[in-house]
Scaffold this active site. Structure first.
Site, PDB file in Angstrom:
ATOM      1  N   SER A  15       0.778  -1.133  -0.111  1.00 11.26           N
ATOM      2  CA  SER A  15       0.070   0.157   0.049  1.00 11.26           C
ATOM      3  C   SER A  15       0.871   1.255  -0.100  1.00 11.26           C
ATOM      4  O   SER A  15       1.932   1.218   0.190  1.00 11.26           O
ATOM      5  CB  SER A  15      -0.957  -0.048   1.075  1.00 11.26           C
ATOM      6  OG  SER A  15      -0.133  -0.073   2.251  1.00 11.26           O
ATOM      7  N   ASP A  36       5.888  -7.183   3.044  1.00 13.53           N
ATOM      8  CA  ASP A  36       4.881  -6.665   4.053  1.00 13.53           C
ATOM      9  C   ASP A  36       4.228  -7.724   4.728  1.00 13.53           C
ATOM     10  O   ASP A  36       4.584  -9.051   4.902  1.00 13.53           O
ATOM     11  CB  ASP A  36       3.664  -6.352   3.224  1.00 13.53           C
ATOM     12  CG  ASP A  36       3.086  -4.830   3.704  1.00 13.53           C
ATOM     13  OD1 ASP A  36       2.957  -4.758   4.806  1.00 13.53           O
ATOM     14  OD2 ASP A  36       2.799  -3.845   2.738  1.00 13.53           O
ATOM     15  N   SER A 147      11.594  11.320   7.103  1.00 11.59           N
ATOM     16  CA  SER A 147      10.664  11.998   7.055  1.00 11.59           C
ATOM     17  C   SER A 147      10.764  13.522   7.469  1.00 11.59           C
ATOM     18  O   SER A 147      11.963  13.700   8.120  1.00 11.59           O
ATOM     19  CB  SER A 147       9.586  11.702   8.321  1.00 11.59           C
ATOM     20  OG  SER A 147       8.274  12.705   8.488  1.00 11.59           O
ATOM     21  N   TYR A 160       8.138   9.083  16.733  1.00 13.28           N
ATOM     22  CA  TYR A 160       8.233   9.200  15.079  1.00 13.28           C
ATOM     23  C   TYR A 160       9.543   9.842  14.757  1.00 13.28           C
ATOM     24  O   TYR A 160      10.177   9.759  13.947  1.00 13.28           O
ATOM     25  CB  TYR A 160       6.966   9.526  14.789  1.00 13.28           C
ATOM     26  CG  TYR A 160       6.699   9.529  13.035  1.00 13.28           C
ATOM     27  CD1 TYR A 160       6.689   8.475  12.320  1.00 13.28           C
ATOM     28  CD2 TYR A 160       7.052  10.758  12.221  1.00 13.28           C
ATOM     29  CE1 TYR A 160       6.541   8.330  10.917  1.00 13.28           C
ATOM     30  CE2 TYR A 160       6.968  10.602  10.863  1.00 13.28           C
ATOM     31  CZ  TYR A 160       6.513   9.698  10.243  1.00 13.28           C
ATOM     32  OH  TYR A 160       6.629   9.605   8.753  1.00 13.28           O
ATOM     33  N   THR A 195      -1.302   9.261   1.120  1.00 12.03           N
ATOM     34  CA  THR A 195      -1.521   8.031   1.257  1.00 12.03           C
ATOM     35  C   THR A 195      -2.756   7.634   2.064  1.00 12.03           C
ATOM     36  O   THR A 195      -3.297   8.316   2.399  1.00 12.03           O
ATOM     37  CB  THR A 195      -0.154   7.524   2.523  1.00 12.03           C
ATOM     38  OG1 THR A 195      -0.344   8.155   3.607  1.00 12.03           O
ATOM     39  CG2 THR A 195       1.002   7.945   1.840  1.00 12.03           C
TER      40      THR A 195
END
Length: 254
Positions: A15, A36, A147, A160, A195
């Protein structure tokens, strides 16, 4: 690296960014292993992508599971590339509204998935690539996903941010470490990408996020990540770099 004809593993390939990358790589002539979780839609996705796609279930944070997935990928041929997209986040404050300390379990979960998973992608992927003959001086390339939160983490993103900053920190060191093996390492630091996770947000929230991006004033497209990943794989002089893909976005505190 010549993408056409190469075997490339894409983690999180069922995905989002991983799926878009797998599709673009296959269109460019690569053979792609979708790595995955066994509970993902990887099996059905691989069938949809055609004969040059193979689902190899595995957990990137687990050595045995991920190693087995990469071994299965080499049924397609020698592993030449990894695009490591698998990862996640959990909202966590250092103190909750009552002043209680944030969950160490939640922090450790995100660090293990995002940072330890990236370390596994580096070491287990490189171990397989290093066994193969170099082509044009290259044995392979590994792309990790950081990120913009690595640089401008927002309130509630501390696990994160820590994990993604760790990926940025590993990138140059890993590239130097693997240089003698002819293996390149780069990372992509996406901004706000469209996403499936963001697809669950209310439309007004999505519009607000889009408006925060200077130019173009919209969410990033997964295929734009895929375009950059393909370019990094093919450009032999790109190494040791983390590239922001964010439309000039700089995240606010919240």
């Amino acid at each position: 690296m010549q993408v056409n004809g190469s075997v490339i593993a894409v983690t999180g390939g069922a995905s989002g960014l991983g799926l878009a990358t797998a599709q673009r790589l296959i269109n460019a002539g690569a053979k792609v292993a979708l790595v995955d979780l066994p509970t993902s839609a990887g099996e059905a996705t691989a069938k949809e992508l055609g004969d040059n796609a193979l689902f190899t279930p595995g957990d990137v944070s687990d050595e045995a599971s991920f190693g087995a997935a990469l071994d299965a990928a080499e049924r397609l041929g020698p592993l030449k590339g990894i695009v490591h997209c698998a990862g996640s986040g959990r909202r966590l404050r250092l103190l909750d509204k009552d002043g209680n300390p944030g969950s160490l379990e939640d922090f450790e979960f995100v660090i293990r998935l995002n940072l330890v998973g990236s370390f596994n992608a580096l070491r287990l992927g490189a171990a397989r690539m290093a066994k193969h003959e170099a082509v044009g001086g290259e044995r392979g390339a590994i792309i990790m996903t950081a990120s913009v939160a690595a640089y401008e983490g927002q309130i509630g993103q501390i696990p994160y941010t820590a994990s993604k900053a760790g990926i940025v920190g590993m990138t140059l060191t890993a590239a130097r470490d693997l240089a003698s093996k002819g293996i390149r390492v780069c990372s992509i630091a996406p901004g706000i990408m469209d996403t499936p996770l963001l697809g669950r947000l209310r439309e007004d929230v999505r519009e607000s996020l889009s408006a925060s991006v200077p130019n173009p004033r919209r969410l990033g497209l997964p295929d734009e990540y895929a375009q950059l990943a393909c370019h990094i794989l093919e450009n032999a002089y790109l190494n040791g770099e983390t590239i922001r893909l964010d439309g000039a976005l700089r995240m606010a505190p919240r």
